[in-house]
Design a protein around this motif. Structure first.
Motif, PDB file in Angstrom:
ATOM      1  N   TYR A 172       0.578  94.127  47.623  1.00 30.92           N
ATOM      2  CA  TYR A 172       2.054  94.547  47.062  1.00 30.92           C
ATOM      3  C   TYR A 172       2.151  96.103  46.764  1.00 30.92           C
ATOM      4  CZ  TYR A 172       0.370  94.367  42.342  1.00 30.92           C
ATOM      5  OH  TYR A 172      -0.424  94.752  41.228  1.00 30.92           O
ATOM      6  N   THR A 271       6.415  93.253  44.824  1.00 31.85           N
ATOM      7  CA  THR A 271       5.901  92.849  43.462  1.00 31.85           C
ATOM      8  C   THR A 271       4.512  92.012  43.718  1.00 31.85           C
ATOM      9  OG1 THR A 271       6.461  92.424  41.488  1.00 31.85           O
ATOM     10  CG2 THR A 271       7.485  90.798  42.967  1.00 31.85           C
ATOM     11  N   THR A 436       8.214  93.541  35.529  1.00 30.85           N
ATOM     12  CA  THR A 436       8.973  92.675  35.950  1.00 30.85           C
ATOM     13  C   THR A 436      10.092  92.499  35.322  1.00 30.85           C
ATOM     14  OG1 THR A 436       8.002  90.657  34.479  1.00 30.85           O
ATOM     15  CG2 THR A 436       6.977  91.018  36.636  1.00 30.85           C
ATOM     16  N   LEU A 439      12.151  95.043  37.163  1.00 33.84           N
ATOM     17  CA  LEU A 439      12.576  94.651  38.570  1.00 33.84           C
ATOM     18  C   LEU A 439      13.815  93.712  38.494  1.00 33.84           C
ATOM     19  CD1 LEU A 439      11.841  94.479  41.606  1.00 33.84           C
ATOM     20  CD2 LEU A 439      10.434  92.708  41.025  1.00 33.84           C
TER      21      LEU A 439
END
Length: 468
Positions: A172, A271, A436, A439
């Protein structure tokens, strides 16, 4: 800097206008998007270059291209032609009607909702299709550095001992860092050692399309024969499986079948597995069951080596001092480095000048102009806070009311769009939040921007304010 019309000496003729347009768009649009949406287009250019009719495979693609790319295509055409160009999108004629009965309506509705970009009438690829590997993407052409050393070592291990350790291998990292190069290198190395091995490289969107078409045409046995019999499956950008329940189910089945026969699976994503949104937990746990490795943005020395090596591939000499100059100014990813190198080489050949720092300055003046107006995350936070009338401190506080959370998400989105900061770096600047969270905010605002006219206008105002 606003693009102006080309001078008369630079103007391509009618036959060359579309090719020149594609070359320009390839520099401006991310490679995967360009290959998916732009490269397949066929254009007819009027002799006077004042009208271009672009044929599109289906209505879904037409609507998407009109919404996402038509304005940019028109602007490039007009810049190249030196005058106004009327752009028209038209459906390409079908070769003939489908003779296959459609799937039951309820299943068809579900599957069509998952179809990314391929016309439903296209047949599923036959068993034994080509492996789709790019033979130029090998371990020997991949520049190694601290940013990709662990991922490269793991990939070489997989290529040399298929079906053993690190299965699956999950790679990733951000856009343009070399994930696709690495998975192609694995496939090419295996085929050099075992030419009869069944290898397939595929983008996740194409897998979605294959699932849809196999159900529509009742060719699911062929689908299973194709995917379940592989020795090595290389699949790019698995985040595109999000919210596609039927696709996730079939990929899970293929995943289990391949592991059972000790075949190897290599996946890439933007990710890490547990950061994937809207993908079933049982798939995420499978992704996380092998080895997960990251590719980071390349460090300065690695960027210099990449420039020198890629220039050599183009039979050009990149002086080390020029490579350092470019590497210091292009820091985000390998793809942007390659774009900068193409501009320098083209500028050098067109002007018949040797590559030097001054030539690089001239070739990259637009890019360097942007760098000189570098936008900081702190400036974004202040601008967004002022716009929505909240305190700057709220950007990195733990408060969660909508009046604060919404502007904070918008600021995160703009930070990702307008700076070269990574997701973890942005999260740190927003009160130590996990990447995260950033994101999620980026994806949420990007999706809403397409639907919400008011939000799109607000973002446009903020972007223009920040860019000065």
């Amino acid at each position: 800097m606003t693009e102006g019309f080309a001078s008369d000496s630079d103007l391509p003729d009618a036959d060359g206008l579309w090719a020149a347009c594609l070359d320009r768009l390839a520099q401006d649009i991310p490679e995967q998007q360009f290959n998916t949406w732009i490269r397949p287009l066929v254009a007819q250019v009027a002799d006077d270059r004042r009208k271009v009719v672009v044929s599109v495979a289906n209505r879904f693609k037409m609507d998407w291209i009109r919404a996402q790319y038509a304005t940019r295509i028109s602007a490039v055409l007009e810049t190249l032609a030196g005058e106004k160009v009327a752009l028209e999108l038209a459906l390409a004629p079908r070769e003939g009607p489908s003779r296959t009965m459609p799937a039951p309506r309820s299943m068809q509705d579900q599957l069509l909702a998952e179809l990314p970009d391929v016309a439903p009438a296209e047949p599923v690829a036959p068993s034994g299709t080509r492996n789709r590997l790019n033979p130029a993407l090998t371990f020997s052409t991949l520049v190694e550095g601290s940013a990709n050393r662990m991922a490269r070592a793991a990939a070489m291990h997989v290529a040399g001992s298929l079906g053993q350790l690190y299965n699956p291998l999950f790679i990733y990292g951000g856009v343009g860092l070399g994930k696709t190069h690495l998975v192609h290198a694995i496939g090419n190395h295996l085929l050099s050692e075992r030419p009869q091995a069944k290898v397939l490289y595929i983008h996740a969107e194409q897998f979605v399309s294959d699932v849809v078409k196999s159900y529509q045409r009742k060719t699911f046995d062929e689908f299973k024969e194709r995917y379940h019999s592989l020795d090595l499956l290389l699949i790019d950008d698995v985040q595109f499986f999000a919210n596609k329940e039927r696709t996730q189910e079939e990929f899970f089945n293929a995943f289990e079948a391949l592991l059972a026969k000790k075949s190897h699976i290599v996946l890439t994503s933007d990710t890490y597995p547990k950061g994937l949104a809207d993908i079933h937990e049982r798939l995420v746990s499978r992704f996380d069951s092998g080895l997960t490795v990251a590719i980071e943005p390349p460090e300065l020395e690695m960027r210099v080596a990449i420039l020198i090596n890629k220039a050599a591939v183009e039979h050009a000499v990149m002086p080390e001092e020029v490579a350092f100059f470019v590497a210091k100014n292009v820091r985000s990813n390998v793809r942007e480095l390659e774009g900068a190198l193409r501009k320098i080489l083209a500028y050098s050949r067109f002007n018949q000048r040797e590559i030097s720092i001054q030539l690089a300055r001239d070739a990259l003046k637009d890019l360097l102009s942007i760098q000189n107006r570098q936008i900081s995350v702190e400036n974004i936070q202040k601008t967004v806070a002022d716009f929505y009338k909240i305190k700057v401190a709220d950007m990195y506080s733990k408060k969660r009311p909508a009046s604060i959370a919404r502007p904070r998400q918008i600021a995160m989105f703009l930070a990702k769009e307008l700076t070269q900061k990574s997701l973890p770096e942005i999260g740190e600047l927003f009160g130590g939040r996990d990447h995260t969270t950033v994101l999620h905010a980026v994806r949420k605002i990007a999706a809403e921007r397409q639907q919400n006219t008011e939000l799109n206008q607000q973002l446009h105002v903020l972007e223009q304010t920040l860019k000065g």
